[in-house]
Design a protein around this motif. Structure first.
Motif, mmCIF file in Angstrom:
data_model
loop_
_atom_site.group_PDB
_atom_site.id
_atom_site.type_symbol
_atom_site.label_atom_id
_atom_site.label_comp_id
_atom_site.label_asym_id
_atom_site.label_seq_id
_atom_site.Cartn_x
_atom_site.Cartn_y
_atom_site.Cartn_z
ATOM 1 N N ILE A 124 0.849 -1.205 0.000
ATOM 2 C CA ILE A 124 0.000 0.000 0.000
ATOM 3 C C ILE A 124 0.880 1.249 0.000
ATOM 4 O O ILE A 124 0.607 2.215 -0.717
ATOM 5 C CB ILE A 124 -0.976 -0.032 1.195
ATOM 6 C CG1 ILE A 124 -2.026 -1.126 0.956
ATOM 7 C CG2 ILE A 124 -1.640 1.321 1.411
ATOM 8 C CD1 ILE A 124 -2.939 -1.419 2.125
ATOM 9 N N LEU A 125 1.960 1.197 0.780
ATOM 10 C CA LEU A 125 2.895 2.332 0.764
ATOM 11 C C LEU A 125 3.494 2.529 -0.626
ATOM 12 O O LEU A 125 3.673 3.666 -1.071
ATOM 13 C CB LEU A 125 4.010 2.114 1.798
ATOM 14 C CG LEU A 125 3.547 2.239 3.256
ATOM 15 C CD1 LEU A 125 4.699 1.930 4.212
ATOM 16 C CD2 LEU A 125 2.987 3.647 3.522
ATOM 17 N N ALA A 126 3.800 1.451 -1.305
ATOM 18 C CA ALA A 126 4.330 1.565 -2.665
ATOM 19 C C ALA A 126 3.322 2.267 -3.578
ATOM 20 O O ALA A 126 3.690 3.125 -4.395
ATOM 21 C CB ALA A 126 4.680 0.183 -3.211
ATOM 22 N N PHE A 127 2.058 1.924 -3.425
ATOM 23 C CA PHE A 127 1.022 2.613 -4.210
ATOM 24 C C PHE A 127 0.957 4.099 -3.858
ATOM 25 O O PHE A 127 0.760 4.936 -4.729
ATOM 26 C CB PHE A 127 -0.355 1.963 -3.988
ATOM 27 C CG PHE A 127 -0.635 0.858 -4.965
ATOM 28 C CD1 PHE A 127 -0.243 -0.445 -4.700
ATOM 29 C CD2 PHE A 127 -1.264 1.124 -6.169
ATOM 30 C CE1 PHE A 127 -0.485 -1.466 -5.611
ATOM 31 C CE2 PHE A 127 -1.513 0.103 -7.089
ATOM 32 C CZ PHE A 127 -1.123 -1.186 -6.807
ATOM 33 N N LYS A 128 1.129 4.405 -2.575
ATOM 34 C CA LYS A 128 1.052 5.809 -2.167
ATOM 35 C C LYS A 128 2.263 6.596 -2.679
ATOM 36 O O LYS A 128 2.141 7.778 -3.000
ATOM 37 C CB LYS A 128 0.916 5.903 -0.643
ATOM 38 C CG LYS A 128 -0.438 5.345 -0.191
ATOM 39 C CD LYS A 128 -0.771 5.637 1.259
ATOM 40 C CE LYS A 128 -2.245 5.274 1.505
ATOM 41 N NZ LYS A 128 -2.675 5.498 2.885
ATOM 42 N N ARG A 129 3.409 5.921 -2.744
ATOM 43 C CA ARG A 129 4.558 6.605 -3.360
ATOM 44 C C ARG A 129 4.270 6.904 -4.827
ATOM 45 O O ARG A 129 4.650 7.935 -5.361
ATOM 46 C CB ARG A 129 5.810 5.740 -3.233
ATOM 47 C CG ARG A 129 6.466 5.808 -1.858
ATOM 48 C CD ARG A 129 7.841 5.159 -1.845
ATOM 49 N NE ARG A 129 7.785 3.721 -2.072
ATOM 50 C CZ ARG A 129 7.581 2.817 -1.109
ATOM 51 N NH1 ARG A 129 7.426 3.193 0.143
ATOM 52 N NH2 ARG A 129 7.540 1.541 -1.400
ATOM 53 N N GLU A 130 3.586 6.011 -5.473
ATOM 54 C CA GLU A 130 3.315 6.174 -6.903
ATOM 55 C C GLU A 130 2.213 7.214 -7.160
ATOM 56 O O GLU A 130 2.304 8.006 -8.087
ATOM 57 C CB GLU A 130 2.866 4.821 -7.475
ATOM 58 C CG GLU A 130 2.818 4.733 -8.983
ATOM 59 C CD GLU A 130 4.195 4.657 -9.628
ATOM 60 O OE1 GLU A 130 5.075 3.960 -9.077
ATOM 61 O OE2 GLU A 130 4.398 5.315 -10.673
ATOM 62 N N PHE A 131 1.178 7.179 -6.320
ATOM 63 C CA PHE A 131 -0.026 7.967 -6.631
ATOM 64 C C PHE A 131 -0.308 9.074 -5.619
ATOM 65 O O PHE A 131 -1.266 9.836 -5.792
ATOM 66 C CB PHE A 131 -1.250 7.048 -6.678
ATOM 67 C CG PHE A 131 -1.295 6.121 -7.863
ATOM 68 C CD1 PHE A 131 -1.604 6.627 -9.117
ATOM 69 C CD2 PHE A 131 -1.022 4.764 -7.736
ATOM 70 C CE1 PHE A 131 -1.667 5.781 -10.219
ATOM 71 C CE2 PHE A 131 -1.075 3.915 -8.833
ATOM 72 C CZ PHE A 131 -1.403 4.422 -10.078
ATOM 73 N N GLY A 132 0.449 9.163 -4.559
ATOM 74 C CA GLY A 132 0.161 10.149 -3.525
ATOM 75 C C GLY A 132 -0.483 9.513 -2.315
ATOM 76 O O GLY A 132 -1.027 8.411 -2.389
ATOM 77 N N GLN A 133 -0.458 10.249 -1.202
ATOM 78 C CA GLN A 133 -0.946 9.704 0.072
ATOM 79 C C GLN A 133 -2.464 9.568 0.121
ATOM 80 O O GLN A 133 -2.994 8.699 0.790
ATOM 81 C CB GLN A 133 -0.503 10.620 1.231
ATOM 82 C CG GLN A 133 0.991 10.582 1.488
ATOM 83 C CD GLN A 133 1.495 9.174 1.807
ATOM 84 O OE1 GLN A 133 0.953 8.496 2.669
ATOM 85 N NE2 GLN A 133 2.510 8.711 1.080
ATOM 86 N N ASP A 134 -3.144 10.450 -0.582
ATOM 87 C CA ASP A 134 -4.600 10.543 -0.421
ATOM 88 C C ASP A 134 -5.357 9.590 -1.355
ATOM 89 O O ASP A 134 -6.216 10.004 -2.136
ATOM 90 C CB ASP A 134 -5.057 11.978 -0.652
ATOM 91 C CG ASP A 134 -4.481 12.546 -1.949
ATOM 92 O OD1 ASP A 134 -3.487 11.964 -2.473
ATOM 93 O OD2 ASP A 134 -5.013 13.549 -2.449
#
Lengths: 339, 339, 339, 339
Positions: B42-52
């Motif tokens: 999930i953190l990897a996705f947030k790095r890619e797309f942003g925290q929100d």
């Protein structure tokens, strides 16, 4: 926090399964199951259960149960099932949503349905105002860690068939049941008259994938369409199939179920020495349901995570063993508990 | 029969993904996603797309599309989508079944929806006799091998939002689109105003698993319940998560999409030299849609399998390249075709 | 065979309702409810229940219950309801089919749910593996002929609201309840905190048509779409509306409920003189649930038809009085029974 | 605002129907259709269509269509239907919601489906990735006021049956079709090979109630369960049945359809004298679809309400005649238009 005994799906993947996945990872094959690996896996199922079956691979147990039921049922029909069965309380309404049907949840003594439990629900048959029972769904071994004998399964199947109902078996732990009953998979399912089986394998060591096996040849003809309609068709099917071939041909299901059941007995032999622990049922397969004095449970809950489980005795502690459980894991637990 | 170019899901699994699976296979972790691997993914996705964002892992593309739509829609609402979109023609009614909604299939020139296509369908808004359009669903790159620019996506999103509709993007080949557009994943989705993305990864080299990513923070709050209700929750979740972490962090999606797109261009450069081949569209990503004289197609169909594909030009031959396509595969095909 | 006491829907239509239907049968009016009759009927409801309600007319009770629930619920949610409620056992799965939700059927002492019955089912709230309770559905007067007091309804509503649940009331015999409680319709519904009411009227003397009344103004905004999606929108709506206007404005519901309840008391006063008749509950509204010696029941069953009814005491005989029941009907019955 | 020509359901109820309702309003009869009135109405249907039919009464056309389709279809199947058919665009997704199936909406020249329209959609039969066409649904007379000849219906039925599909006919205006074709109801439905008919009667003068008539005796066996499951079972069934008996036995459907069609021809004869009015189709039954110069339409829209209707020619004005239309109504309209 340790998850060692929380559930048998807290374990990883059997090493032999990992190797089967690697072996399947070469070249291009057709997707969606039109491939040699799937053909082979289906043959493995036919060796296990006989030629006159239909078998389809899906992703998971909830999918297997839900779409299997959906392929049999019309929305005005109903499923008779134990009150604490997985389809009844652990699938967030997936069966109701997909089938549109009512689930009739029957209270049981020990997670096991009997003909007497089923009978009163058949009185409505033929009356348009009531959902019409059409499937009896039982789980072996049950969600409460108990076990149907083949006689008990046969009795349910015979009664169901006499009354125009089908029998679905949720086999999330079918391997553990076979080992405990000292019978083959076929003897505890098809030979008893079960019409369709959700053949679970994840808890037995696979990474993903379950199978829907139709023993009643009137059923399942169009299951492939239901599977896609129910979002349960995998594109790179070979990776489910290759696991299943190894799982059956290399008797991984048997090894792993035996190991899990044995570990559970070992664990039980230790726990029953401890004062104040009350076992809801004698463990027959790979799980124990028990109550323990608060000072004991407080101790183990500091290091171990468990799901609360519903039984006739209320919420209890469930300890599950799996293929990956080691004696040391149990010894560690006992040490924490008893010191 | 060879399946080399039949579909990008005829390829196996990227070796780096296999290694990630092996690394994840140790010890006991909690099932259903409450584990460190899932947290990391999930953190990897947030790095890619942003925290929100909210991100949930499911089994497959049909599941991602179907349950994502189901979590947004009420049964009296409708989805506006191109006539040959995957949700419209390749999911055996899974979206209709789960959502209960109408899919409004719009004929398009090239698989790409435009604001002009959407507009007439909004006239019914507010009239109780008609399904109420609530979602526009587009695929990038499209099922016909074409590509929306970011301006085109933005235009659709702006128009949809002005009219109270959400935009769902089917990203079965989102990596190929990003590479072709020379943009980041975020730039071609969230930054354009897409509300929810089905993030495809199987075609990019994963074994199984896709993600549903909500960019609109009003949506997706209860998706975890929908996922289970829709049979798409994996027990041993770590094995989807570990793949995704590698897929994003090691930029596997990028490498593999680039390779597939490049192979397609190489293939195209060869094929366009052949007399009589008609390309329905200029290839922009990893697939070609074309017609060839019967004597040519007869030759290739002796050795290669293909799916018939619907386009505005009728049924055509589709040739797909994937991360596993090698120049030699293409050269072999060309040799068969041209000798 | 006589159907006099089989059900309160074995009666025909109140003469005043017939006249209202005739009065409405002139000229052309817009269909689907955009007409003066419907406007007037809605005003009649607002006079009865207050201005801050939403009211929609549908065809029947099963439709009212099913679509009302469907408009509130998401498929992963659940309804808590007594085991023998109409939605649970007399609607052939219509609620499950339309809502996709689980119905949690609670055994009760007398057809009446209590906070204690509800409580244990709320433990699963927040856990994705279980259907999430979101609505409590009760019937007043109940399917077993019993009656909730306003205090009892309030207690349920307060508890439900504190826990984030809505309360649906099935008011198939809401008039009988109001009369028995000596309260207004508003006092026994909206004022207790009920969120949405299925307002029954067929049993009270209408020909067809029921109403869904939303007291919770957060709900029901888009019910008109659900109504059409659920096949419950009548084209010549004026003929439902005209009935409802008369039903409320002329207090037909009150007259008829009072008459039915009174006849039931008269009947009860006669029956309790008969040796061997066992009343399951003291009759509070318009129905009696009882057991009688076989020699007695054999006698009445030669001339009268009855439905078998489920209660805590098993299958029993139900005798229903309606607005059309006459003392002579009861006297005839008693004569057959006692001679 | 006048609703005289807005729709044929803006009319009230035929006086003979009102009388039939009154006649049925006496004594107690069993509810849900186990009554003499329903028995008689079924016999009336058998006199009209032959003994070998199954007939069930429901509330409305959307219910008839939706549940009839639901009783035939599995969720992975599809319905082929004209793009502007009622089930496709005027039922707010009720068919998709209840059946779970895809509706394949085919553009047509004039609201009438042809074998050529159907053919391309059958190519997917046997492929699991696509919804499987199983029913062709046509409306006679069509939603665009056009008319299938018996030869055309036969051709569709023959082609459908050869390909394993059923034919459903939406007969919302089946009486108007029969009159226009100068054939019996049986000749234009059962004799052509139609499998199941939604027999509309509200537009023909009934207050409420439609019938589902199965001509294919393989179908409909369990429709009574579907009807309840689909919320379409009326408790006081006698009041639908009594209407239907009169409607058929007294040939009300014929009188009223003939009157409506005649009024339409009279209206047409007047309108075609007016300069600038463009008829989309020659009126064949009881409706006209036309465009008129803005100065004309502005005039009539001040006094008359109309629904916008979709046709191949875009949004047009629809003028409907009904059993209640009087020459004076038409003359009034013409006066407004032409002065």
């Amino acid at each position: 926090m340790k998850y060692t005994f929380a559930s048998d799906n807290c374990a990883g993947v059997d090493e032999r399964i990992m190797k089967a996945l690697e072996r399947a990872n070469k070249d291009f094959v057709l997707s969606y199951g039109d491939d040699k690996y799937t053909e082979d896996a289906i043959l493995a199922f036919k060796r296990e259960f006989g030629q006159d079956i239909k078998v389809y691979f899906v992703y998971n147990g909830t999918g297997a149960n839900t779409i299997a039921l959906g392929s049999i049922l019309k929305p005005y029909q109903a499923v008779i099932t134990p009150a604490f069965s997985h389809i009844s309380v652990d699938e967030t309404g997936a069966p109701e949503k997909y089938t549109g049907c009512k689930l009739i949840a029957c209270p049981t003594e020990n997670g096991k349905l009997t003909v007497e439990d089923i009978k009163p629900h058949l009185e409505v048959i033929g009356t348009v105002h009531h959902s019409q029972p059409k499937v009896v769904s039982i789980t072996n071994s049950t969600e409460e860690g108990t076990l149907y004998t083949t006689d008990e399964i046969k009795e349910i199947c015979d009664f169901a068939h006499e009354n125009g109902l089908y029998v679905h078996m949720d086999g999330a732990r079918i391997g553990n049941a076979a080992v405990a009953l000292n019978k083959s998979l076929k003897e505890i399912t098809k030979d008893c008259g079960v019409d369709v089986l959700s053949f679970g394998a994840t808890k037995g060591g696979m990474m993903f994938g379950e199978a829907v096996v139709f023993f009643n040849t009137d059923l399942g003809e169009d299951f492939a369409y239901y599977r896609k309609n129910g979002t349960q068709l995998h594109s790179k099917m070979r990776f489910i199939s290759a696991q299943f071939k190894a799982y059956l041909d290399d008797k991984i299901y048997l090894d792993n179920a035996k190991h899990a059941n044995d570990m559970c007995q070992y664990f039980y032999s230790k726990l029953k020495e401890v004062d104040g622990i009350e076992f809801i049922y004698e463990p027959e397969v790979n799980g124990m349901f028990l109550k323990m004095p608060k000072e004991l449970s407080d101790k183990v809950l500091t290091k171990y995570f468990f799901y609360d489980m519903d039984t006739k005795a209320g919420k209890v502690l469930r300890l599950m063993c799996s293929f990956a459980t080691q004696k040391e894991d149990i010894d560690d637990f006992m040490k924490l508990l008893t010191t």
